[in-house]
Design an enzyme around this catalytic site. Structure first.
Site, PDB file in Angstrom:
ATOM      1  N   ASP A  11       1.765 -22.181-136.698  1.00 51.68           N
ATOM      2  CA  ASP A  11       1.788 -21.952-135.253  1.00 51.68           C
ATOM      3  C   ASP A  11       1.433 -23.273-134.577  1.00 51.68           C
ATOM      4  OD1 ASP A  11      -0.944 -22.199-135.568  1.00 51.68           O
ATOM      5  OD2 ASP A  11      -1.452 -20.235-134.747  1.00 51.68           O
ATOM      6  N   HIS A  12       1.183 -23.227-133.262  1.00 49.12           N
ATOM      7  CA  HIS A  12       0.880 -24.467-132.529  1.00 49.12           C
ATOM      8  C   HIS A  12      -0.393 -25.139-133.045  1.00 49.12           C
ATOM      9  CE1 HIS A  12      -1.062 -21.025-130.733  1.00 49.12           C
ATOM     10  NE2 HIS A  12      -1.980 -21.827-130.225  1.00 49.12           N
ATOM     11  N   CYS A  68      -2.435 -22.522-139.679  1.00 48.86           N
ATOM     12  CA  CYS A  68      -2.778 -22.098-138.324  1.00 48.86           C
ATOM     13  C   CYS A  68      -4.160 -22.680-138.022  1.00 48.86           C
ATOM     14  CB  CYS A  68      -2.704 -20.582-138.155  1.00 48.86           C
ATOM     15  SG  CYS A  68      -3.870 -19.608-139.121  1.00 48.86           S
ATOM     16  N   GLY A  69      -4.870 -22.144-137.058  1.00 46.14           N
ATOM     17  CA  GLY A  69      -6.176 -22.716-136.741  1.00 46.14           C
ATOM     18  C   GLY A  69      -7.133 -22.615-137.910  1.00 46.14           C
ATOM     19  N   THR A  70      -7.173 -21.435-138.516  1.00 47.48           N
ATOM     20  CA  THR A  70      -8.105 -21.185-139.633  1.00 47.48           C
ATOM     21  C   THR A  70      -7.425 -20.919-140.963  1.00 47.48           C
ATOM     22  OG1 THR A  70      -8.035 -18.821-139.169  1.00 47.48           O
ATOM     23  CG2 THR A  70      -9.763 -20.106-138.046  1.00 47.48           C
ATOM     24  N   GLY A  71      -6.148 -20.635-140.942  1.00 43.66           N
ATOM     25  CA  GLY A  71      -5.434 -20.171-142.139  1.00 43.66           C
ATOM     26  C   GLY A  71      -5.572 -18.672-142.352  1.00 43.66           C
ATOM     27  N   GLY A  73      -5.374 -15.922-140.147  1.00 43.30           N
ATOM     28  CA  GLY A  73      -4.341 -15.059-139.584  1.00 43.30           C
ATOM     29  C   GLY A  73      -3.056 -15.136-140.390  1.00 43.30           C
ATOM     30  N   HIS A 101      -5.788 -17.597-161.588  1.00 40.52           N
ATOM     31  CA  HIS A 101      -6.285 -16.223-161.688  1.00 40.52           C
ATOM     32  C   HIS A 101      -5.517 -15.220-160.836  1.00 40.52           C
ATOM     33  CE1 HIS A 101     -10.567 -17.402-163.242  1.00 40.52           C
ATOM     34  NE2 HIS A 101      -9.592 -17.976-163.919  1.00 40.52           N
ATOM     35  N   ASN A 102      -5.022 -15.649-159.674  1.00 44.82           N
ATOM     36  CA  ASN A 102      -4.358 -14.709-158.748  1.00 44.82           C
ATOM     37  C   ASN A 102      -2.847 -14.902-158.676  1.00 44.82           C
ATOM     38  OD1 ASN A 102      -7.036 -15.819-156.745  1.00 44.82           O
ATOM     39  ND2 ASN A 102      -7.075 -13.871-157.846  1.00 44.82           N
ATOM     40  N   ARG A 112      -8.105 -26.383-138.046  1.00 46.89           N
ATOM     41  CA  ARG A 112      -9.374 -26.576-137.343  1.00 46.89           C
ATOM     42  C   ARG A 112     -10.559 -26.563-138.292  1.00 46.89           C
ATOM     43  NH1 ARG A 112      -7.586 -22.224-132.659  1.00 46.89           N
ATOM     44  NH2 ARG A 112      -6.239 -23.650-131.490  1.00 46.89           N
ATOM     45  N   ARG A 135      -5.531 -11.311-169.008  1.00 42.23           N
ATOM     46  CA  ARG A 135      -6.310 -10.310-168.255  1.00 42.23           C
ATOM     47  C   ARG A 135      -6.032 -10.392-166.755  1.00 42.23           C
ATOM     48  NH1 ARG A 135      -9.343 -14.686-169.181  1.00 42.23           N
ATOM     49  NH2 ARG A 135     -10.889 -15.406-167.655  1.00 42.23           N
ATOM     50  N   HIS A 136      -5.637 -11.572-166.290  1.00 44.39           N
ATOM     51  CA  HIS A 136      -5.357 -11.715-164.852  1.00 44.39           C
ATOM     52  C   HIS A 136      -4.061 -11.011-164.474  1.00 44.39           C
ATOM     53  CE1 HIS A 136      -8.726 -14.373-164.666  1.00 44.39           C
ATOM     54  NE2 HIS A 136      -8.208 -15.156-165.587  1.00 44.39           N
ATOM     55  N   ARG A 139      -4.814  -7.419-163.868  1.00 47.00           N
ATOM     56  CA  ARG A 139      -5.444  -7.235-162.548  1.00 47.00           C
ATOM     57  C   ARG A 139      -4.415  -7.305-161.424  1.00 47.00           C
ATOM     58  NH1 ARG A 139     -10.289 -11.072-164.810  1.00 47.00           N
ATOM     59  NH2 ARG A 139     -11.181  -9.428-166.133  1.00 47.00           N
TER      60      ARG A 139
HETATM   61  C1  RB5 Z   1      -4.494 -19.745-132.369  1.00 45.63           C
HETATM   62  O1  RB5 Z   1      -5.327 -20.047-131.315  1.00 45.63           O
HETATM   63  C2  RB5 Z   1      -5.304 -19.201-133.552  1.00 45.63           C
HETATM   64  O2  RB5 Z   1      -5.790 -17.934-133.242  1.00 45.63           O
HETATM   65  C3  RB5 Z   1      -4.457 -19.147-134.792  1.00 45.63           C
HETATM   66  O3  RB5 Z   1      -3.965 -20.412-135.060  1.00 45.63           O
HETATM   67  C4  RB5 Z   1      -5.143 -18.736-136.087  1.00 45.63           C
HETATM   68  O4  RB5 Z   1      -6.308 -19.462-136.293  1.00 45.63           O
HETATM   69  C5  RB5 Z   1      -5.310 -17.301-136.315  1.00 45.63           C
HETATM   70  O5  RB5 Z   1      -5.800 -16.886-137.378  1.00 45.63           O
END
Ligand code: RB5
Length: 149
Positions: A11-12, A68-71, A73, A101-102, A112, A135-136, A139
């Site tokens: 995303d942005h 994304c911002g955190t990965g 979402g 493992h996964n 971010r 074993r993985h 699972r």
């Molecule tokens: C966008 O602001 C933010 O919510 C998105 O990039 C992401 O971090 C969601 O998980």
């Protein structure tokens, strides 16, 4: 680690990191399918997670990369696809272990939360590590939709 087809999206918020990872992948000889976004306008991460997850699930790409911002979402959205095992990665150790493992097939990063060089190292480790099986594998069978009934 060259020679694979890899789908990538962001995303942005994840766009600057996506651009760096895309360049790294191409420099390593991979073919990269860029699902967007292509500019900094505010957009919705599930649109790009679904596009990338769809290509991996269909076998059009071996792996997916999402930023994304955190990965987080992106991982939530991608994991709604039955064939996808998406993991948020903060370092090369997590990357190696989630492949071992996964059998993770989508790597998610937070622009971010994770520095560019760290993300690049994690992505290299992710692509270089084979699933351990054994074993993985048993699972993973328990993650199939039919195992949830
Ligand atoms: C966008 O602001 C933010 O919510 C998105 O990039 C992401 O971090 C969601 O998980």
């Amino acid at each position: 680690m060259g020679g694979m087809i890899i789908a990538i999206g962001s995303d942005h918020a994840g766009l600057p990191l996506k651009r760096s990872l895309l360049a790294t992948l191409e420099a390593a000889g991979h073919q990269v399918l860029d699902a967007g976004t292509h500019d900094g306008a505010s957009c919705d991460y599930p649109d790009f997670a679904h596009a990338v997850a769809g290509k991996v699930a269909a076998g059009e790409a071996r792996f997916g990369v999402l930023c994304c911002g955190t990965g987080i979402g992106m991982a939530i959205a991608a994991n709604r696809h039955a064939a996808i095992r998406a993991a948020v990665l903060h370092d090369a150790t997590e990357a190696r272990l989630t492949r071992l493992h996964n059998d993770a097939n989508v790597a998610c990063f937070g622009a971010r939360t994770t520095g560019e060089e760290v993300a690049m190292d994690a992505l290299r480790a992710f692509l270089a590590t084979e699933f351990e099986g054994g074993r993985h594998g048993r699972r993973l069978d328990k993650l199939a939709p039919t195992a949830l009934a």
